[in-house]
Design a protein around this motif. Structure first.
Motif, PDB file in Angstrom:
ATOM      1  N   PRO A 127       0.830  -1.192  -0.112  1.00 45.62           N
ATOM      2  CA  PRO A 127      -0.022  -0.065  -0.024  1.00 45.62           C
ATOM      3  C   PRO A 127       0.793   1.313   0.214  1.00 45.62           C
ATOM      4  O   PRO A 127       0.728   2.153  -0.589  1.00 45.62           O
ATOM      5  N   GLU A 128       2.010   1.223   0.823  1.00 46.21           N
ATOM      6  CA  GLU A 128       2.543   2.578   0.863  1.00 46.21           C
ATOM      7  C   GLU A 128       3.446   2.721  -0.450  1.00 46.21           C
ATOM      8  O   GLU A 128       3.809   3.862  -0.693  1.00 46.21           O
ATOM      9  N   HIS A 129       3.713   1.712  -1.235  1.00 42.61           N
ATOM     10  CA  HIS A 129       4.260   1.936  -2.613  1.00 42.61           C
ATOM     11  C   HIS A 129       3.119   2.030  -3.651  1.00 42.61           C
ATOM     12  O   HIS A 129       3.393   3.283  -4.276  1.00 42.61           O
ATOM     13  N   ARG A 130       2.101   1.452  -3.525  1.00 44.82           N
ATOM     14  CA  ARG A 130       1.076   2.014  -4.485  1.00 44.82           C
ATOM     15  C   ARG A 130       0.471   3.265  -4.466  1.00 44.82           C
ATOM     16  O   ARG A 130       0.143   3.722  -5.437  1.00 44.82           O
ATOM     17  N   VAL A 131       0.679   3.897  -3.310  1.00 46.46           N
ATOM     18  CA  VAL A 131       0.054   5.286  -3.011  1.00 46.46           C
ATOM     19  C   VAL A 131       1.021   6.267  -3.916  1.00 46.46           C
ATOM     20  O   VAL A 131       0.619   7.176  -4.493  1.00 46.46           O
ATOM     21  N   VAL A 132       2.432   5.790  -3.960  1.00 46.97           N
ATOM     22  CA  VAL A 132       3.428   6.723  -4.841  1.00 46.97           C
ATOM     23  C   VAL A 132       2.926   6.543  -6.306  1.00 46.97           C
ATOM     24  O   VAL A 132       2.878   7.314  -6.976  1.00 46.97           O
ATOM     25  N   GLU A 133       2.604   5.220  -6.826  1.00 51.45           N
ATOM     26  CA  GLU A 133       2.256   4.958  -8.276  1.00 51.45           C
ATOM     27  C   GLU A 133       1.145   5.656  -8.630  1.00 51.45           C
ATOM     28  O   GLU A 133       0.944   6.033  -9.808  1.00 51.45           O
ATOM     29  N   ARG A 134       0.255   5.564  -7.691  1.00 49.82           N
ATOM     30  CA  ARG A 134      -1.104   6.274  -7.979  1.00 49.82           C
ATOM     31  C   ARG A 134      -1.006   7.779  -8.176  1.00 49.82           C
ATOM     32  O   ARG A 134      -1.606   8.477  -9.121  1.00 49.82           O
ATOM     33  N   ALA A 135      -0.161   8.267  -7.274  1.00 53.12           N
ATOM     34  CA  ALA A 135       0.149   9.580  -6.957  1.00 53.12           C
ATOM     35  C   ALA A 135       0.767  10.075  -8.628  1.00 53.12           C
ATOM     36  O   ALA A 135       0.415  11.271  -9.248  1.00 53.12           O
ATOM     37  N   VAL A 136       1.494   9.215  -9.183  1.00 55.24           N
ATOM     38  CA  VAL A 136       2.298   9.543 -10.432  1.00 55.24           C
ATOM     39  C   VAL A 136       1.300   9.300 -11.495  1.00 55.24           C
ATOM     40  O   VAL A 136       1.167  10.170 -12.160  1.00 55.24           O
ATOM     41  N   ILE A 137       0.231   8.446 -11.557  1.00 55.24           N
ATOM     42  CA  ILE A 137      -0.591   8.212 -12.419  1.00 55.24           C
ATOM     43  C   ILE A 137      -1.435   9.611 -12.536  1.00 55.24           C
ATOM     44  O   ILE A 137      -1.808  10.063 -13.495  1.00 55.24           O
ATOM     45  N   ALA A 138      -1.782   9.944 -11.147  1.00 53.92           N
ATOM     46  CA  ALA A 138      -2.900  11.005 -11.313  1.00 53.92           C
ATOM     47  C   ALA A 138      -2.051  12.455 -11.710  1.00 53.92           C
ATOM     48  O   ALA A 138      -2.751  13.122 -12.313  1.00 53.92           O
ATOM     49  N   SER A 139      -0.785  12.540 -11.125  1.00 59.24           N
ATOM     50  CA  SER A 139      -0.093  13.797 -11.784  1.00 59.24           C
ATOM     51  C   SER A 139       0.070  13.836 -13.254  1.00 59.24           C
ATOM     52  O   SER A 139      -0.274  14.729 -13.933  1.00 59.24           O
ATOM     53  N   LEU A 140       0.361  12.494 -13.817  1.00 61.67           N
ATOM     54  CA  LEU A 140       0.496  12.552 -15.446  1.00 61.67           C
ATOM     55  C   LEU A 140      -0.817  12.816 -15.964  1.00 61.67           C
ATOM     56  O   LEU A 140      -1.110  13.734 -16.777  1.00 61.67           O
ATOM     57  N   SER A 141      -2.015  12.373 -15.369  1.00 61.13           N
ATOM     58  CA  SER A 141      -3.450  12.405 -15.979  1.00 61.13           C
ATOM     59  C   SER A 141      -3.630  13.896 -16.021  1.00 61.13           C
ATOM     60  O   SER A 141      -4.369  14.503 -16.979  1.00 61.13           O
ATOM     61  N   ARG A 142      -3.407  14.621 -14.879  1.00 63.18           N
ATOM     62  CA  ARG A 142      -3.648  16.175 -14.743  1.00 63.18           C
ATOM     63  C   ARG A 142      -3.065  16.683 -15.841  1.00 63.18           C
ATOM     64  O   ARG A 142      -3.722  17.830 -16.379  1.00 63.18           O
TER      65      ARG A 142
END
Length: 447
Positions: A16-31
RNA sequence: GUGGGUGUAGCUCAGCUGGUAGAGCGCUGCGUUGUGGUCGCAGAUGCCGCGGGUUCGAGUCCCGUCACUCACCCCA
């Protein structure tokens, strides 16, 4: 013990603590992509096998689908998992062309599968982020500049080490080779692509044997490929100084200069856009701009992204859909960086507050506090069981929950006149009275 | 697909020329009876990857196998 599953090589799963980073990367790219008007799509995981396999090296890495009941090994379904997002996208464009607006710009962040031997940064299942712009019949060259700019901007927003986007142009290479008189231009491009792992002399030998070049021609190819610069004035001088006259070469040079110059505005300390005349790309559908992305200090990962211009990837016979795109390897970048600590892990749990539980009878009171906090957008959970408060604090600590809330008591248990609500910041140890309807966490703990 | 390395506690690993399994961290409890982190004390945990062989005896040697891992190939 024998029941404990072992990891499956090449199929990384994040905590979970790594997945949250990956999700933040994906969210940032999407934005960033959306900021530039790219719409999101998701294509199916599977394509007809004959659409995927166009006779490249990559064929043997394709995972084919087969029903378990199929009689024998010959009984595959004709379906296969896609190994990138570009080929499915080309199919998608053809299939939905009538309902799409052109030029069509889309981004796509999805897994892809390749059946190869895994290594650091190379997985059998990996997530990729692609942007492409596709036109009907024609697509202005300025879109080449645009997609590179957008990706540069998107990557600059991520918490990564520095990186370089290294650009070249197929027309420049082809024109140069043609002007030089090399018999098999395509073969020559494939060989020159090996320059970063082979000695120049070895590549020269390959150019001679595989592309029919003379030794002198081969050396001039190697010489040309040597240049890497972000100075487009010098780039122009250098290429023109090579003494090869060719119309295609001139066009390619103009385009390359335009891309590098066009990105000068977004290029900064951390993201650099430069010309590198050795970049060729193995895939044969590229027709103009080609590029690869490299992470500073992680050159061992090879490129973490790439892309380019393809004028005829998608065609239904009557209409051709030229496109230009860039893809970024999310897994390829995030997983190794998390592994060696270059990317800091996030919190294990999204909760900002743990509401303590005095005893089972007071669970409704704790739930009420949690509800009040959640109604104001504060992620909150209630302690699982009414253990000693020291235990409950440890529970929060282990999960990286920064605040523990002690609900008010009304004194009805006869202890005293009751207590106020108390909230404790367990990182500092500070504790103070608070109202669940107005308390907010300190700035730095908000996401 | 080809070649090398490694499989021992939840994690990281030690275990010599074969003699019946260890450390650190973590975990549980107690000191501290409703406020954690430090410290001290006590405790739990292993089909030594799997199968076969050699041997009085195998975590250790041999063969096989599987998994993981690194490199080649190729790429995100």
């Amino acid at each position: 013990m024998s029941d404990k599953p072992t990891p499956l090589s090449g199929f990384p799963e994040l905590l979970p603590e790594h997945r949250v980073v990956e999700r933040a990367v994906i969210a940032s790219l999407s934005r960033t992509f959306e900021l530039h008007g790219f719409a999101n799509i998701e294509t199916r995981a599977v394509e007809p096998l004959e659409r995927l396999s166009k006779g490249g090296e990559i064929d043997k890495e394709i995972y084919v689908l087969r029903r378990l009941q199929a009689e024998d090994s010959a009984g595959d379904s004709g379906l296969a998992l896609h190994f990138d997002l570009t080929v499915p996208f080309a199919r998608y464009v053809l299939e939905h062309a009538g309902k799409l607006e052109f030029p069509f710009r889309r981004f796509q962040i999805q897994p892809a599968w390749r059946g190869e031997r895994p290594q650091e940064g190379r997985y059998r299942q990996f997530t990729q982020a692609d942007i492409d712009i596709v036109g009907r019949d024609t697509l202005g060259f300025h879109h080449d500049v645009e997609v590179v700019r957008v990706m540069a901007e998107a990557l600059a927003e991520l918490p990564l080490p520095g990186l370089s986007i290294q650009v070249n142009n197929r027309k420049l290479i082809q024109g140069f080779y043609r002007g030089l008189g090399i018999p098999d231009v395509t073969a020559a491009i494939r060989q020159i692509d090996k320059l970063d792992k082979q000695e120049p002399g070895a590549v020269v030998a390959l150019l001679v044997s595989e592309a029919g070049a003379s030794e002198e021609q081969a050396w001039r190819c190697v010489e040309m490929a040597r240049l890497r610069t972000s100075d487009t004035v010098y780039l122009r001088e250098y290429v023109e100084g090579l003494g090869v006259e060719d119309e295609l070469l001139a066009t390619g040079l103009d385009e390359l200069v335009a891309v590098v110059d066009g990105c000068a505005g977004v290029a900064g300390e951390r993201v650099r856009v430069e010309a590198n005349l050795r970049i060729a790309r193995g895939l044969d559908y590229y027709t103009g701009t080609v590029l690869e992305i490299f992470l500073d200090g992680y050159e061992r990962l090879k490129s973490i992204g790439g892309g380019g211009r393809y004028d005829a990837l998608a065609s239904d016979g009557r209409t051709t859909y030229p496109g230009v795109g860039v893809s970024f390897g999310v897994s390829r970048t995030v997983v190794p960086l998390l592994a060696d600590g270059a990317l800091a892990p996030g919190r294990k749990v999204p909760s900002l507050v743990l509401v303590a539980l005095a005893d089972e009878e007071s669970r409704p009171a704790s739930d009420a506090v949690a509800r009040a906090l959640r109604s104001r957008g504060i992620a909150t959970e209630v302690a699982a069981s009414p253990q000693k408060f020291g235990k409950q604090i440890r529970y929060a600590e282990r999960r990286d929950i920064p605040y523990v809330w002690f609900p008010a008591t009304d004194g009805s248990d006869g202890t005293d006149g009751g207590t106020d609500h108390q909230v404790k910041d367990i990182r500092s140890g500070d504790q103070s009275a608070a109202d669940p309807h107005s308390w907010t966490p300190a700035e730095e703990t908000e996401k």
